[in-house]
Write an enzyme that holds these catalytic residues in place. Sequence first.
Site, mmCIF file in Angstrom:
data_model
loop_
_atom_site.group_PDB
_atom_site.id
_atom_site.type_symbol
_atom_site.label_atom_id
_atom_site.label_comp_id
_atom_site.label_asym_id
_atom_site.label_seq_id
_atom_site.Cartn_x
_atom_site.Cartn_y
_atom_site.Cartn_z
ATOM 1 N N ARG A 51 17.214 -38.980 6.952
ATOM 2 C CA ARG A 51 16.989 -37.620 7.427
ATOM 3 C C ARG A 51 17.133 -37.618 8.938
ATOM 4 N NH1 ARG A 51 13.955 -38.735 11.097
ATOM 5 N NH2 ARG A 51 13.608 -36.537 11.438
ATOM 6 N N GLY A 52 17.059 -36.407 9.503
ATOM 7 C CA GLY A 52 17.298 -36.277 10.942
ATOM 8 C C GLY A 52 18.754 -35.873 11.127
ATOM 9 N N ALA A 53 18.963 -34.880 12.007
ATOM 10 C CA ALA A 53 20.283 -34.264 12.113
ATOM 11 C C ALA A 53 21.418 -35.270 12.320
ATOM 12 C CB ALA A 53 20.252 -33.250 13.251
ATOM 13 N N ARG A 91 22.218 -30.496 2.446
ATOM 14 C CA ARG A 91 21.210 -29.880 3.322
ATOM 15 C C ARG A 91 21.931 -28.854 4.205
ATOM 16 N NH1 ARG A 91 16.787 -33.464 6.091
ATOM 17 N NH2 ARG A 91 15.746 -31.441 6.046
ATOM 18 N N GLN A 197 6.937 -36.130 9.854
ATOM 19 C CA GLN A 197 7.904 -36.999 10.537
ATOM 20 C C GLN A 197 7.369 -37.494 11.874
ATOM 21 O OE1 GLN A 197 8.631 -34.058 9.132
ATOM 22 N NE2 GLN A 197 10.738 -33.929 8.414
ATOM 23 N N ASP A 238 18.602 -29.029 15.282
ATOM 24 C CA ASP A 238 19.423 -29.207 14.083
ATOM 25 C C ASP A 238 20.687 -28.365 14.158
ATOM 26 O OD1 ASP A 238 16.436 -29.768 13.251
ATOM 27 O OD2 ASP A 238 17.772 -30.900 11.928
ATOM 28 N N ASN A 248 15.266 -25.863 14.942
ATOM 29 C CA ASN A 248 14.685 -27.213 14.903
ATOM 30 C C ASN A 248 13.512 -27.190 13.918
ATOM 31 O OD1 ASN A 248 14.698 -29.968 15.922
ATOM 32 N ND2 ASN A 248 12.741 -29.485 16.880
ATOM 33 N N LYS A 249 12.911 -28.339 13.695
ATOM 34 C CA LYS A 249 11.842 -28.471 12.697
ATOM 35 C C LYS A 249 10.788 -27.380 12.860
ATOM 36 C CE LYS A 249 11.781 -30.772 9.939
ATOM 37 N NZ LYS A 249 12.333 -30.346 8.650
HETATM 38 O O1 MRU Z 1 13.434 -34.567 9.034
HETATM 39 P P1 MRU Z 1 14.427 -33.488 8.940
HETATM 40 O O2 MRU Z 1 15.824 -33.975 8.629
HETATM 41 O O3 MRU Z 1 14.054 -32.328 8.068
HETATM 42 O O4 MRU Z 1 14.393 -32.827 10.336
HETATM 43 C C1 MRU Z 1 15.430 -32.676 11.137
HETATM 44 C C2 MRU Z 1 15.066 -33.235 12.375
HETATM 45 O O5 MRU Z 1 15.348 -34.370 12.568
HETATM 46 C C3 MRU Z 1 14.233 -32.497 13.341
HETATM 47 O O6 MRU Z 1 14.259 -31.129 13.209
HETATM 48 C C4 MRU Z 1 14.569 -32.971 14.688
HETATM 49 O O7 MRU Z 1 13.681 -32.482 15.603
HETATM 50 C C5 MRU Z 1 15.972 -32.592 15.080
HETATM 51 S S1 MRU Z 1 16.736 -33.796 15.982
HETATM 52 C C6 MRU Z 1 17.390 -34.864 14.867
#
Ligand code: MRU
Length: 359
Positions: A51-53, A91, A197, A238, A248-249
């Site tokens: 996971r993570g963008a 996703r 996370q 993201d 973003n998250k």
């Molecule tokens: O863990 P996710 O894939 O749902 O979250 C995405 C992210 O990684 C976060 O939003 C993060 O802050 C963005 S940067 C990779």
Amino acid sequence: LRVKDKQYRTIWMDKTIIRMINQMLLPHRFEIVDVKDLQELKLAINNMTIRGAGAIGAAGAFGIAQAAMLSNDKNFFDNVADAATQLRKTRPTAKNLFTGIDFVWNALKKESKVSIAREVAVRQANLYADMDASACKRIGKFGASLIKDNANISTHCNAGWLAFVDWGSALSPVYYAVKEQSKNLFVYVDETRPRCQGSNLTAWELVNENIPHLIIADNVSGALMYQKKIDIVFVGADRIARNGDVANKIGTYSSAIVAHENNIPFYVAAPVSTIDANCPSGDNIPIEKRDESETLYVQGKDDAGSISRVRISPEGSHALNIGFDVTPAKYITGIITELGIYPASYDGVTRILNKVKSK
Ligand code: MRU
């Protein structure tokens, strides 16, 4: 980066196998998962093994290379196109997933000979991963210039090296400031419910790097900002819209508002692979809704050492689990990319895109 003094990347490819750190088990268990085909990869992206963008961008790139390696010659291009379609559906929010898939697919489809197309696919996927890692390191260098010695930093979710191939986005300035500039700093890590996370992944990275930090529940950072205990906020992204709005998250928006109210600089760090030039504003960003079980339960390690999940809500209650929110550009002090730091605005994003074109 480092895990018990050994260097790792979050994801890489070994012949036809995609190998990745299993992020579902961290921080309790460190395991590498072997992903053997498209079905396994889709599951790994969906259940957030990876996971993570940036990391899912690389997963998309490696996924196309893997599909090319595993496809027979007959219907080769149709098979790989179908893999790309399936991966695009895993996703919706992180633009990097689509950037990674397109980076490999667009190069491969120009070839007419299958054997060459396979080679091109593998080369491009590895190049994409390398570019992600080096872009993140450059983000670190630009971002570190904003960090004063003894700074107190706030971050949300995990935008560290686990969210990319290496270095990370929002945490990269932290790593750069500590490793390359020997600055002292302190990080407040938002726990980041529902998937945690922050407490599971960001804190684990910081432990491995020996960086002082405290985990805080998501509703604590506002009070710390009011008390002037936070000097600067770094978050990832993201997807960045054409006007500088950022998805973003979930929870990022609230953090940005409180930072703005308290005159605390709020920076978004992201490689240019996160920018969606065709998305006019944050209102047009597709926002992922995830299963309610992520909110109704939490996962952790029990006293006997087993990883298990427990229900923290009444039977009969349901939950709304929205994965991301949008922070309007006006609350963002600047966007840190591998090409420099730019204003979060239509003009700022235009300057970034023009710089990409001129390279
Ligand atoms: O863990 P996710 O894939 O749902 O979250 C995405 C992210 O990684 C976060 O939003 C993060 O802050 C963005 S940067 C990779």
